[in-house]
Design an enzyme around this catalytic site. Structure first.
Site, mmCIF file in Angstrom:
data_model
loop_
_atom_site.group_PDB
_atom_site.id
_atom_site.type_symbol
_atom_site.label_atom_id
_atom_site.label_comp_id
_atom_site.label_asym_id
_atom_site.label_seq_id
_atom_site.Cartn_x
_atom_site.Cartn_y
_atom_site.Cartn_z
ATOM 1 C CE LYS A 129 -3.250 2.675 2.895
ATOM 2 N NZ LYS A 129 -4.184 2.677 4.021
ATOM 3 C CG ASP B 93 -5.444 8.060 4.327
ATOM 4 O OD1 ASP B 93 -6.328 8.682 3.707
ATOM 5 O OD2 ASP B 93 -5.679 7.077 5.066
ATOM 6 C CG ASP C 265 -1.961 5.324 4.695
ATOM 7 O OD1 ASP C 265 -1.816 4.289 5.375
ATOM 8 O OD2 ASP C 265 -3.037 5.662 4.175
ATOM 9 C CG ASP D 216 -9.922 7.754 6.213
ATOM 10 O OD1 ASP D 216 -8.832 7.681 5.605
ATOM 11 O OD2 ASP D 216 -10.029 7.990 7.426
ATOM 12 C CD GLU E 59 -6.651 5.378 2.173
ATOM 13 O OE1 GLU E 59 -7.668 5.535 2.875
ATOM 14 O OE2 GLU E 59 -5.533 5.090 2.646
ATOM 15 C CE LYS F 24 -6.600 9.006 7.727
ATOM 16 N NZ LYS F 24 -7.311 7.859 8.332
ATOM 17 N NE ARG G 128 -10.870 -1.004 3.391
ATOM 18 C CZ ARG G 128 -11.496 -1.195 4.551
ATOM 19 N NH1 ARG G 128 -12.658 -1.823 4.613
ATOM 20 N NH2 ARG G 128 -10.948 -0.765 5.673
HETATM 21 N N1 BES Z 1 -4.348 4.730 6.657
HETATM 22 C C1 BES Z 1 -5.494 4.471 7.445
HETATM 23 C C2 BES Z 1 -5.226 3.470 8.587
HETATM 24 C C3 BES Z 1 -4.227 3.883 9.631
HETATM 25 C C4 BES Z 1 -4.678 4.331 10.856
HETATM 26 C C5 BES Z 1 -2.878 3.736 9.446
HETATM 27 C C6 BES Z 1 -3.775 4.667 11.843
HETATM 28 C C7 BES Z 1 -1.964 4.086 10.422
HETATM 29 C C8 BES Z 1 -2.424 4.544 11.635
HETATM 30 C C9 BES Z 1 -6.603 3.892 6.570
HETATM 31 O O1 BES Z 1 -6.614 4.311 5.255
HETATM 32 C C10 BES Z 1 -7.915 4.280 7.164
HETATM 33 O O2 BES Z 1 -8.182 5.439 7.202
HETATM 34 N N2 BES Z 1 -8.703 3.299 7.590
HETATM 35 C C11 BES Z 1 -9.966 3.545 8.160
HETATM 36 C C12 BES Z 1 -10.940 2.572 7.539
HETATM 37 C C13 BES Z 1 -12.378 2.845 7.880
HETATM 38 C C14 BES Z 1 -12.825 4.156 7.259
HETATM 39 C C15 BES Z 1 -13.215 1.703 7.396
HETATM 40 C C16 BES Z 1 -9.845 3.322 9.666
HETATM 41 O O3 BES Z 1 -9.125 2.417 10.078
HETATM 42 O O4 BES Z 1 -10.427 4.089 10.404
HETATM 43 ZN ZN ZN Z 2 -4.830 4.890 4.491
HETATM 44 MN MN MN Z 3 -7.633 6.135 5.002
#
Ligand code: BES
Ligand code: ZN
Ligand code: MN
Length: 506
Positions: A268, A273, A291, A350, A352, A280, A354
């Protein structure tokens, strides 16, 4: 870059700015670890007592500096804790050596040369000490103004001399060479993660990969946004379309003429992000330059495999995009047609990672590799589940998941096997598309894994490493782990490639 030498000179006679020795927790107080006999002798056999007087116990992470004694060339002795002393005739744990060497190397910022007189029994100990020291010596000063009084401006320790290693011993030499290649590439991955997102975006990341490919005989192909549009990479395009920096899919192919297996690694690579339109909140995006740590790990692993000339083909896929909100960004409610042909309703922009991984996984699957491993800072849920130092391992094959967990353990990376409960799939049912990019909040890390699984080609062994916790270290440095990018998963991927080359897996 810190140099590594295997020293034929003994601890006492080696010219260095500091002499690093190990101290362990014995039954009756601190004990001086093997490798430091000459040092102890210079202290009249009383080094353990001196250390105890200074408050040392031998605990992991502990560091005691003391002025040298007569008969030693180095002016300073640094005693680092190794934790509990092993049973009689037992060996010191590799991770204890790695961390102790890292603690010392961090404290030696700005020094020219240090001699590491830690316990060396076998080649593995040489490897652990070298890895720990070279990783601990890491500093990221590219964005410091010269002359400012920051610690990292002094520059990393110049040279690590491993005492007790035998430069003419084939196994010792190979261990040292492997450690240098591995540590340099991990440190390069850390640099990429630490580079701010105004300088590291898909195009500039791809340029770094292209240059490294030339240097190490790796074939690199870059699909830019035009090529991605032509190829119907809806996931990469959908995530990248809100940014002024277009997405890229980078393929790095290391091949060995006698290879019997091909390992595909997918990373990834969200260079920033913001969350996109599902922005966010403040407090959650300051560290989101991290990220792309999965892509950085994959990149580092492929280059290391090439530098070591492993007898296995390793293909790296870097799924690069910047996730930004703008008038051209994907909206919650949009449906993307992915590279695989499947449609995805984007409920949350967010989620993204996946989406870009789905395209890369399907592309990687088309080449029918023997196994695919993806690495991603994928979910906050995984951080809630496992904390900041442990990555989650999911897979479509129990034995493969177990192997990866064991390999991680062996190389000193903390991981834990996670399930893929089938009942969580229905949470991603969409009224308009084949699947939604979000499901139940509970078990969010597992939901993400289930999503990815749908984009892995039929019959291909696959594992998913969610490194959202350990990829970026925000609290105080420890062992060989600095603040910021850590290089998480690189050691696991490289050992996996070595095991595959040796025919140990499947
Ligand atoms: N890049 C984030 C996940 C992340 C969180 C990485 C903290 C490092 C530290 C990812 O893209 C994300 O935002 N995931 C969301 C998914 C949700 C919207 C289903 C999450 O984990 O909140
Ligand atoms: Zn992310
Ligand atoms: Mn994200």
């Amino acid at each position: 870059m810190t140099a590594l030498t295997l020293s034929t000179a003994g601890a006492a006679t080696l010219r260095a700015d500091a002499l690093v020795v190990g101290v362990a927790q014995g039954a009756k107080g601190p004990v001086v670890a093997p490798g430091a006999e000459a040092v102890d002798k210079a202290f009249g056999g009383k080094l353990a007592g001196v250390l105890e007087t200074l408050g040392a116990s031998g605990a992991e992470g502990e560091l005691t500096k003391l002025p040298s004694a007569d008969g030693l060339k180095a002016p300073v002795v640094i005693a680092v804790g190794l934790g509990a002393a092993p049973e009689k005739d037992g060996a010191y744990d590799a991770e204890a050596l790695r961390r102790a060497a890292g603690v010392a190397a961090r404290a030696l910022t700005g020094s020219k040369k240090a001699a590491f007189a830690l316990p060396v029994e076998a080649a593995e100990d040489v490897a652990a000490i070298a890895e720990g020291a070279l990783l601990g010596a890491y500093s990221f000063a590219a964005y410091r103004q010269n002359g400012k009084d920051a610690k990292d401006v002094k520059g990393p320790l110049g040279e690590v001399a491993v005492v007790g290693a035998k430069p003419r011993d084939k196994a010792h030499k190979a261990a040292a060479e492997r450690a240098v290649a591995l540590a340099e590439e991990i440190n390069r991955a850390r640099d990429l993660v630490n580079t701010p997102p105004n300088d590291l975006f898909p195009e500039s990341f791809a340029a770094v990969a292209t240059a490294a490919g030339k240097e190490h005989g790796i074939k690199v192909q870059v699909l830019d946004e035009k090529a991605l549009a032509k190829g119907n990479y809806g996931g990469l395009l959908g995530v990248g379309q809100g940014s002024v920096h277009g997405p890229r899919l980078v393929k790095l192919a290391y091949t060995h003429p006698k290879a019997e297996k091909t390992l595909a690694l997918v990373g990834k690579g969200i260079t920033y992000d913001s969350g996109g339109i599902s922005l966010k909140p403040a407090g959650h995006n300051e560290t989101m330059k991290c990220d792309m740590a999965g892509a950085a790990a994959v990149f580092a692993a492929v280059v290391t495999a090439a530098r070591l000339g492993l007898k296995v083909n390793v293909t790296g896929w870097l799924a690069l995009a910047e996730n930004m909100p703008s008038g051209s960004a994907t909206r919650p409610g949009d449906v993307l047609r992915m590279y695989s042909g499947k449609t995805v309703e984007v409920l949350n922009t967010d989620a993204e990672g996946r989406l870009v991984l789905a395209d890369a996984l399907w592309k990687a699957s088309e080449e029918k590799p023997d196994a695919i491993v993806d690495v991603a800072t994928l979910t906050g849920a995984m951080v809630l589940a496992l904390g900041n130092r442990t990555f989650g391992v999911m897979a479509n094959d129990d034995a493969f998941r177990t192997s990866i967990h064991e390999i991680a353990d062996e190389v000193g990376e903390q991981s834990w096997p996670m399930p893929m409960p089938a009942e969580l799939r229905k949470g991603m049912d969409s009224p308009v598309a084949d699947i939604a990019n979000m499901g139940e909040r509970m078990g969010g890390g597992l939901v993400a894994g289930l999503f990815l699984q749908e984009f892995v080609g039929e019959g291909i062994t696959w594992a998913h490493l969610d490194i959202a916790g350990p990829a970026f270290h925000e609290s105080a440095p420890y062992g060989y782990t600095p603040k910021g990018g850590t290089g998480s998963a690189v050691r696991t991927l490289v050992r996996l490639a070595e095991r595959t080359a040796d025919g140990d897996l499947g």
